[in-house]
Write a protein that holds these residues in place. Structure first.
Motif, PDB file in Angstrom:
ATOM      1  N   ASN A 165     -21.513 -39.662 131.029  1.00 25.06           N
ATOM      2  CA  ASN A 165     -22.903 -39.835 130.594  1.00 25.06           C
ATOM      3  C   ASN A 165     -23.893 -39.487 131.707  1.00 25.06           C
ATOM      4  OD1 ASN A 165     -22.217 -40.606 128.031  1.00 25.06           O
ATOM      5  ND2 ASN A 165     -22.328 -42.794 128.442  1.00 25.06           N
ATOM      6  N   LEU A 166     -23.523 -39.816 132.943  1.00 29.00           N
ATOM      7  CA  LEU A 166     -24.402 -39.441 134.061  1.00 29.00           C
ATOM      8  C   LEU A 166     -24.495 -37.921 134.177  1.00 29.00           C
ATOM      9  CD1 LEU A 166     -23.709 -41.919 137.015  1.00 29.00           C
ATOM     10  CD2 LEU A 166     -25.896 -41.407 135.969  1.00 29.00           C
ATOM     11  N   ASP A 212     -19.017 -40.272 136.018  1.00 31.03           N
ATOM     12  CA  ASP A 212     -19.328 -40.771 134.679  1.00 31.03           C
ATOM     13  C   ASP A 212     -19.866 -39.633 133.802  1.00 31.03           C
ATOM     14  OD1 ASP A 212     -20.993 -41.862 132.543  1.00 31.03           O
ATOM     15  OD2 ASP A 212     -20.612 -43.805 133.466  1.00 31.03           O
ATOM     16  N   THR A 226     -25.453 -46.627 132.107  1.00 24.16           N
ATOM     17  CA  THR A 226     -25.222 -45.369 132.832  1.00 24.16           C
ATOM     18  C   THR A 226     -26.101 -45.274 134.073  1.00 24.16           C
ATOM     19  OG1 THR A 226     -24.902 -44.408 130.641  1.00 24.16           O
ATOM     20  CG2 THR A 226     -24.836 -42.894 132.479  1.00 24.16           C
ATOM     21  N   GLU A 230     -24.297 -35.911 131.705  1.00 20.84           N
ATOM     22  CA  GLU A 230     -25.174 -35.483 130.606  1.00 20.84           C
ATOM     23  C   GLU A 230     -26.636 -35.680 130.995  1.00 20.84           C
ATOM     24  OE1 GLU A 230     -23.582 -36.024 126.543  1.00 20.84           O
ATOM     25  OE2 GLU A 230     -23.019 -34.182 127.569  1.00 20.84           O
ATOM     26  N   LEU A 231     -26.912 -36.800 131.670  1.00 17.18           N
ATOM     27  CA  LEU A 231     -28.288 -37.034 132.134  1.00 17.18           C
ATOM     28  C   LEU A 231     -28.732 -35.926 133.070  1.00 17.18           C
ATOM     29  CD1 LEU A 231     -28.777 -40.808 133.014  1.00 17.18           C
ATOM     30  CD2 LEU A 231     -29.879 -39.500 131.233  1.00 17.18           C
ATOM     31  N   PHE A 232     -27.821 -35.518 133.937  1.00 19.49           N
ATOM     32  CA  PHE A 232     -28.156 -34.425 134.854  1.00 19.49           C
ATOM     33  C   PHE A 232     -28.412 -33.136 134.089  1.00 19.49           C
ATOM     34  CE2 PHE A 232     -27.778 -35.095 139.470  1.00 19.49           C
ATOM     35  CZ  PHE A 232     -27.677 -36.467 139.450  1.00 19.49           C
ATOM     36  N   ARG A 233     -27.648 -32.925 133.038  1.00 18.55           N
ATOM     37  CA  ARG A 233     -27.868 -31.711 132.232  1.00 18.55           C
ATOM     38  C   ARG A 233     -29.222 -31.779 131.550  1.00 18.55           C
ATOM     39  NH1 ARG A 233     -23.474 -30.869 128.035  1.00 18.55           N
ATOM     40  NH2 ARG A 233     -24.846 -29.180 127.442  1.00 18.55           N
ATOM     41  N   LEU A 234     -29.585 -32.971 131.097  1.00 20.92           N
ATOM     42  CA  LEU A 234     -30.851 -33.117 130.371  1.00 20.92           C
ATOM     43  C   LEU A 234     -32.049 -32.988 131.312  1.00 20.92           C
ATOM     44  CD1 LEU A 234     -32.231 -33.874 127.665  1.00 20.92           C
ATOM     45  CD2 LEU A 234     -32.103 -36.251 128.383  1.00 20.92           C
ATOM     46  N   TYR A 235     -32.009 -33.754 132.388  1.00 18.95           N
ATOM     47  CA  TYR A 235     -33.187 -33.800 133.270  1.00 18.95           C
ATOM     48  C   TYR A 235     -33.168 -32.728 134.352  1.00 18.95           C
ATOM     49  CZ  TYR A 235     -33.970 -38.384 131.173  1.00 18.95           C
ATOM     50  OH  TYR A 235     -34.187 -39.402 130.284  1.00 18.95           O
ATOM     51  N   GLY A 236     -31.983 -32.270 134.698  1.00 15.10           N
ATOM     52  CA  GLY A 236     -31.911 -31.296 135.795  1.00 15.10           C
ATOM     53  C   GLY A 236     -31.544 -29.918 135.319  1.00 15.10           C
ATOM     54  N   TYR A 239     -26.639 -35.087 144.502  1.00 15.94           N
ATOM     55  CA  TYR A 239     -27.182 -36.354 144.014  1.00 15.94           C
ATOM     56  C   TYR A 239     -26.141 -37.213 143.295  1.00 15.94           C
ATOM     57  CZ  TYR A 239     -31.832 -34.345 144.814  1.00 15.94           C
ATOM     58  OH  TYR A 239     -32.940 -33.781 145.373  1.00 15.94           O
ATOM     59  N   LEU A 240     -25.155 -36.555 142.680  1.00 15.94           N
ATOM     60  CA  LEU A 240     -24.238 -37.295 141.815  1.00 15.94           C
ATOM     61  C   LEU A 240     -22.795 -37.280 142.314  1.00 15.94           C
ATOM     62  CD1 LEU A 240     -23.919 -38.854 139.202  1.00 15.94           C
ATOM     63  CD2 LEU A 240     -23.650 -36.696 138.004  1.00 15.94           C
ATOM     64  N   LEU A 294     -34.867 -34.955 139.936  1.00 14.84           N
ATOM     65  CA  LEU A 294     -34.207 -33.720 139.505  1.00 14.84           C
ATOM     66  C   LEU A 294     -35.218 -32.639 139.154  1.00 14.84           C
ATOM     67  CD1 LEU A 294     -31.302 -35.150 137.335  1.00 14.84           C
ATOM     68  CD2 LEU A 294     -31.125 -33.995 139.537  1.00 14.84           C
ATOM     69  N   LYS A 340     -27.537 -29.440 143.031  1.00 13.64           N
ATOM     70  CA  LYS A 340     -28.242 -30.722 142.874  1.00 13.64           C
ATOM     71  C   LYS A 340     -27.281 -31.787 142.355  1.00 13.64           C
ATOM     72  CE  LYS A 340     -33.080 -29.610 141.967  1.00 13.64           C
ATOM     73  NZ  LYS A 340     -34.111 -29.570 140.925  1.00 13.64           N
TER      74      LYS A 340
END
Lengths: 281, 258
Positions: A157-158, A155, B88, A160-166, A186-187, B105, A182
């Motif tokens: 968006n997922l 996904d 999401t 993107e979440l990884f980019r933001l938080y990780g 994780y994903l 994370l 990671k």
């Protein structure tokens, strides 16, 4: 405790799904047995199911050793296909350069019929290694392509979440690599699981086919001890009941492998993936 | 007299052109002040989501800059929570593990994150569903999990991209009120993308109205203060007037282009 009408209906449906094919199977065997007996067909043309069963029991020491050989080749080929296919898929997903370099070679290996490669492998390799290589070759590609598809179907968006938080703490190569690992663990890994398992189910059957094809090629060269070799040998000796018995064992191996992988699929995905969820009543 | 809130983030002269040549934003200026609830309102495709992604650092501007002044400059990414239009969620992970993700994370163990996960779930009223899987929840509950996940990092700035667009009216109203309550309790700043005039008027302390693509801010309308919201507000003349004013500006913008 009493069952609800929905549970009763579901149980009845499950029972039917087992009983119906079983009934058809028994009916076909009975028709076959009756046909052979009534028409007096000789066993070297078409043996009756009862004779095949009796041959299976009588020749069990020989057939079981062959079964073990074929099973060992199939499972080893499958395990090697999993290790190689998943390993390469991970590498390809981490780097486009590696993908562009290696993927076409994997495609060439896939599209070249294994029956055409087997004689060559038997020339260059010891027989057992050649047979194993054939099983690996045909099972490898479904694992590779399905795992790659899974790793790449995450996904957006997922991600993107990884980019933001990780996001890596620094822009150093090692920090970026750690962030990618990671995301992979994780994903991408859990996201790829359904596609990987679908590939594995295909690979299980293909691994058996690869082993049988290679054993036949090896058998026709005058050596071997697997079930496919027993089939060729029985054909030459006109021992058709044993040929059928070996064939039954091969089919049973394929079914067993399929059921095992289907069960694995169910155990790993039943909580969350549509493909493994029970239908809603 | 109260002191004006400090600027949390400032978008200055932003232009964004995508690789396919589509210009999403042009001359886009917006200051977000600490504690505000700012709605970005505009027609579909006007670049609202792009503006949000620029603030989050998920994309870079073609022109202009995103400035985090003063004390917010260092590690501002750690202060952001993001909620997408779709929940999401990771379908293979249960609710608690989904909420844990941002902390995980950042290297926080499950044990250390336990309190934060429990608090975040309590904030959205899902404490009893920690072990449930996303597919076992309704659309509204999934969105609550998504909000809880964003709250788990205790963000100073919560970015929300049309989070309630796919929900039915009742779920949306309930989540609107929950969101206002959360902002009051957590004292965070919220930037909320929507194309609903009514939602923006109900939620916002400020509504920033955008032009059609390439988007820029063409008007700003002050909303009611957070403390004044109640169920009665939706039927009040003040709310109707506010919606009317925002609709008028939006209409002028759309027709001006058409």
């Amino acid at each position: 405790m009493t069952l609800s009408p929905v549970d009763t209906l579901r149980d009845r449906r499950s029972l039917l799904r087992i009983l119906l094919p079983l009934a058809v199977f028994v009916a076909v065997l009975a028709a076959w047995e009756g046909f052979v007996r009534l028409r007096g067909i000789p066993s070297y043309i078409l043996p009756a199911p009862s004779l095949i069963g009796a041959t299976m029991v009588a020749d069990w020491p020989l057939l079981s050793a062959s079964l073990l050989t074929t099973l060992k080749t199939t499972l080893t080929g499958l395990v090697l296909a999993i290790v190689g296919g998943v390993g390469l898929a991970v590498l390809l997903s981490l780097s486009k350069v590696i993908e562009y370099s290696l993927y076409p070679i994997a495609v060439v290996l896939q599209v070249t019929p294994v029956i055409a490669i087997a004689p060559l492998l038997l020339i260059y390799m010891p027989q057992d290694v050649a047979v194993l290589t054939c099983a690996w070759l045909v099972a490898f590609f479904p694992v590779l392509s399905n795992t790659m598809l899974g790793l790449q179907s995450v996904d957006r968006n997922l991600m993107e979440l990884f980019r933001l938080y990780g996001a890596p703490a620094s822009q150093s190569a090692s920090a970026r690599f750690t962030a990618r690992l990671k995301a992979l663990w994780y994903l991408r890994r859990p996201a790829a699981l359904p596609a990987f398992l679908a590939g594995l189910r295909i690979a299980g059957g293909l691994s058996l086919i690869g082993a049988v094809v290679a054993e036949m090629a090896a058998g026709s060269a005058g050596a071997g001890s697997g079930l496919a070799y027993r089939i060729i040998e029985s054909q030459y000796r006109l021992n058709i009941p044993r040929l059928f018995a070996a064939l039954v064992l091969l089919a049973a191996t394929g079914i067993g492998l399929y059921l095992l992988l289907a069960a694995l699929n169910h155990v790993l995905l039943r909580r969350w993936h549509e493909s493994a969820l029970a239908p809603e009543s | 007299m109260t002191e004006p809130a400090s600027t949390l983030v400032s978008l200055q002269g932003i232009a964004k052109v995508f690789a396919n040549g589509v210009a999403a934003l042009s001359g886009f200026d917006l200051d977000i002040r600490a504690g505000e609830f700012v709605s970005l309102l505009g027609p579909s495709g006007c670049g609202k989501s792009t503006a949000l992604r620029l603030i989050a650092g998920l994309t870079e501007p073609t022109q202009g800059r995103v400035v985090w002044p003063g004390s917010h400059a260092a590690d501002h990414r750690g202060e952001i929570g993001f909620v997408f239009q779709d929940p999401t969620l990771m379908p293979w992970a249960n609710v608690a593990d989904n909420v844990w993700l941002p902390l995980r994370l950042r290297g926080v163990s499950r044990r250390d994150a336990r309190t934060s996960i429990a608090e975040s779930l309590a904030l959205v009223g899902l404490s009893e569903f920690a072990k449930a899987y996303p597919r076992e929840l309704s659309g509204g509950m999934r969105m609550r999990v998504s909000i809880a996940r964003a709250l788990s990092v205790r963000p100073r700035l919560l970015l929300m991209d049309e989070p309630f667009a796919a929900l039915d009216e009742i779920a949306r109203f309930r989540l609107n009120d929950d969101l206002l309550r959360l902002q009051r309790n957590l004292r965070c700043t919220i930037v909320f993308v929507t194309h609903s005039v009514y939602e923006s008027a109900y939620l916002s302390s400020r509504v920033a109205i955008m032009s059609p693509r390439p988007g820029r801010i063409v008007a700003e309308v002050a909303g009611e203060t957070t403390e004044e919201r109640s169920a009665d507000f939706r039927t009040s003349p003040r709310y109707a007037a506010l919606c009317g004013r925002i609709s008028q500006i939006l209409l002028e913008q759309t027709e001006g282009r058409g």
